[in-house]
Design a protein around this motif. Structure first.
Motif, PDB file in Angstrom:
ATOM      1  N   LEU A  25       0.826  -1.195   0.000  1.00 11.55           N
ATOM      2  CA  LEU A  25       0.000   0.000   0.000  1.00 11.55           C
ATOM      3  C   LEU A  25       0.867   1.255   0.000  1.00 11.55           C
ATOM      4  O   LEU A  25       1.899   1.297   0.663  1.00 11.55           O
ATOM      5  CB  LEU A  25      -0.895   0.032   1.250  1.00 11.55           C
ATOM      6  N   GLY A  26       0.437   2.248  -0.702  1.00  9.56           N
ATOM      7  CA  GLY A  26       1.040   3.576  -0.615  1.00  9.56           C
ATOM      8  C   GLY A  26       0.050   4.482   0.089  1.00  9.56           C
ATOM      9  O   GLY A  26      -1.154   4.416  -0.168  1.00  9.56           O
ATOM     10  N   ILE A  27       0.555   5.297   0.986  1.00  8.91           N
ATOM     11  CA  ILE A  27      -0.328   6.159   1.776  1.00  8.91           C
ATOM     12  C   ILE A  27       0.090   7.606   1.564  1.00  8.91           C
ATOM     13  O   ILE A  27       1.242   7.965   1.792  1.00  8.91           O
ATOM     14  CB  ILE A  27      -0.258   5.795   3.272  1.00  8.91           C
ATOM     15  N   LYS A  28      -0.851   8.399   1.117  1.00 10.53           N
ATOM     16  CA  LYS A  28      -0.621   9.836   0.974  1.00 10.53           C
ATOM     17  C   LYS A  28      -1.441  10.515   2.058  1.00 10.53           C
ATOM     18  O   LYS A  28      -2.680  10.416   2.056  1.00 10.53           O
ATOM     19  CB  LYS A  28      -1.083  10.325  -0.390  1.00 10.53           C
ATOM     20  N   ASP A  33       0.184  10.536  12.080  1.00  6.60           N
ATOM     21  CA  ASP A  33       1.071   9.406  12.352  1.00  6.60           C
ATOM     22  C   ASP A  33       0.540   8.161  11.654  1.00  6.60           C
ATOM     23  O   ASP A  33      -0.652   7.870  11.713  1.00  6.60           O
ATOM     24  CB  ASP A  33       1.145   9.121  13.857  1.00  6.60           C
ATOM     25  N   ILE A  34       1.444   7.444  11.000  1.00  4.92           N
ATOM     26  CA  ILE A  34       1.076   6.218  10.305  1.00  4.92           C
ATOM     27  C   ILE A  34       2.014   5.116  10.774  1.00  4.92           C
ATOM     28  O   ILE A  34       3.236   5.267  10.703  1.00  4.92           O
ATOM     29  CB  ILE A  34       1.181   6.387   8.777  1.00  4.92           C
ATOM     30  N   HIS A  35       1.440   4.046  11.308  1.00  7.14           N
ATOM     31  CA  HIS A  35       2.242   2.931  11.817  1.00  7.14           C
ATOM     32  C   HIS A  35       1.595   1.623  11.394  1.00  7.14           C
ATOM     33  O   HIS A  35       0.371   1.547  11.227  1.00  7.14           O
ATOM     34  CB  HIS A  35       2.273   2.939  13.352  1.00  7.14           C
ATOM     35  N   ARG A  36       2.417   0.585  11.290  1.00  8.26           N
ATOM     36  CA  ARG A  36       1.855  -0.761  11.207  1.00  8.26           C
ATOM     37  C   ARG A  36       1.143  -1.004  12.527  1.00  8.26           C
ATOM     38  O   ARG A  36       1.586  -0.504  13.560  1.00  8.26           O
ATOM     39  CB  ARG A  36       2.961  -1.792  11.020  1.00  8.26           C
ATOM     40  N   LYS A  37       0.055  -1.785  12.517  1.00  3.78           N
ATOM     41  CA  LYS A  37      -0.728  -1.936  13.737  1.00  3.78           C
ATOM     42  C   LYS A  37       0.102  -2.495  14.888  1.00  3.78           C
ATOM     43  O   LYS A  37      -0.021  -2.040  16.027  1.00  3.78           O
ATOM     44  CB  LYS A  37      -1.950  -2.825  13.515  1.00  3.78           C
ATOM     45  N   GLU A  38       0.976  -3.476  14.615  1.00  2.00           N
ATOM     46  CA  GLU A  38       1.757  -4.056  15.704  1.00  2.00           C
ATOM     47  C   GLU A  38       2.670  -3.018  16.349  1.00  2.00           C
ATOM     48  O   GLU A  38       2.895  -3.034  17.562  1.00  2.00           O
ATOM     49  CB  GLU A  38       2.534  -5.290  15.235  1.00  2.00           C
ATOM     50  N   VAL A  74       0.378  -0.727  18.522  1.00  2.00           N
ATOM     51  CA  VAL A  74       0.021  -1.371  19.790  1.00  2.00           C
ATOM     52  C   VAL A  74       1.208  -1.298  20.752  1.00  2.00           C
ATOM     53  O   VAL A  74       1.028  -0.992  21.942  1.00  2.00           O
ATOM     54  CB  VAL A  74      -0.438  -2.827  19.552  1.00  2.00           C
ATOM     55  N   ASP A  75       2.428  -1.545  20.274  1.00  2.00           N
ATOM     56  CA  ASP A  75       3.616  -1.440  21.126  1.00  2.00           C
ATOM     57  C   ASP A  75       3.765  -0.027  21.691  1.00  2.00           C
ATOM     58  O   ASP A  75       4.074   0.152  22.872  1.00  2.00           O
ATOM     59  CB  ASP A  75       4.878  -1.815  20.350  1.00  2.00           C
ATOM     60  N   ILE A  76       3.569   0.972  20.855  1.00  2.00           N
ATOM     61  CA  ILE A  76       3.682   2.366  21.304  1.00  2.00           C
ATOM     62  C   ILE A  76       2.643   2.655  22.384  1.00  2.00           C
ATOM     63  O   ILE A  76       2.952   3.265  23.413  1.00  2.00           O
ATOM     64  CB  ILE A  76       3.529   3.335  20.109  1.00  2.00           C
ATOM     65  N   GLN A  77       1.410   2.200  22.144  1.00  2.00           N
ATOM     66  CA  GLN A  77       0.349   2.428  23.140  1.00  2.00           C
ATOM     67  C   GLN A  77       0.695   1.764  24.459  1.00  2.00           C
ATOM     68  O   GLN A  77       0.495   2.353  25.531  1.00  2.00           O
ATOM     69  CB  GLN A  77      -0.995   1.903  22.608  1.00  2.00           C
ATOM     70  N   ASN A  78       1.205   0.537  24.406  1.00  2.00           N
ATOM     71  CA  ASN A  78       1.573  -0.175  25.637  1.00  2.00           C
ATOM     72  C   ASN A  78       2.709   0.539  26.360  1.00  2.00           C
ATOM     73  O   ASN A  78       2.675   0.666  27.590  1.00  2.00           O
ATOM     74  CB  ASN A  78       1.945  -1.625  25.325  1.00  2.00           C
TER      75      ASN A  78
END
Length: 72
Positions: free
Chosen positions: A32-35, A41-46, A49-53
């Motif tokens: 995927l390309g994201i504009k 902020d754009i992150h892979r979900k995993e 989740v780590d950042i939130q924890n």
């Protein structure tokens, strides 16, 4: 959950300023390309989740001082 079908080089819009483009589909993976604006902020979900924890641990004041000692 909204589920959409897209082909290579097709995209979806989220709001007025976020576009997600399917750039490649191969071997069961979608690239995927994201504009989006730089302030989004754009992150892979995993990773998200780590950042939130980590933020929860920091907010709770549970700091592992032993691992901090290794930094210095």
């Amino acid at each position: 959950m909204l589920i959409l079908t897209r082909k290579k080089n097709e995209s979806i819009m989220i709001g007025d300023n976020i576009e997600i483009v399917v750039t490649d589909i191969q071997d069961g993976k979608v690239k995927l390309g994201i504009k989006a604006p730089k302030n989004i902020d754009i992150h892979r979900k995993e990773i998200y989740v780590d950042i939130q924890n980590e933020n929860k641990v920091a907010a709770d004041g549970k700091i592992d001082f032993d691992s901090l000692k290794n930094l210095f």
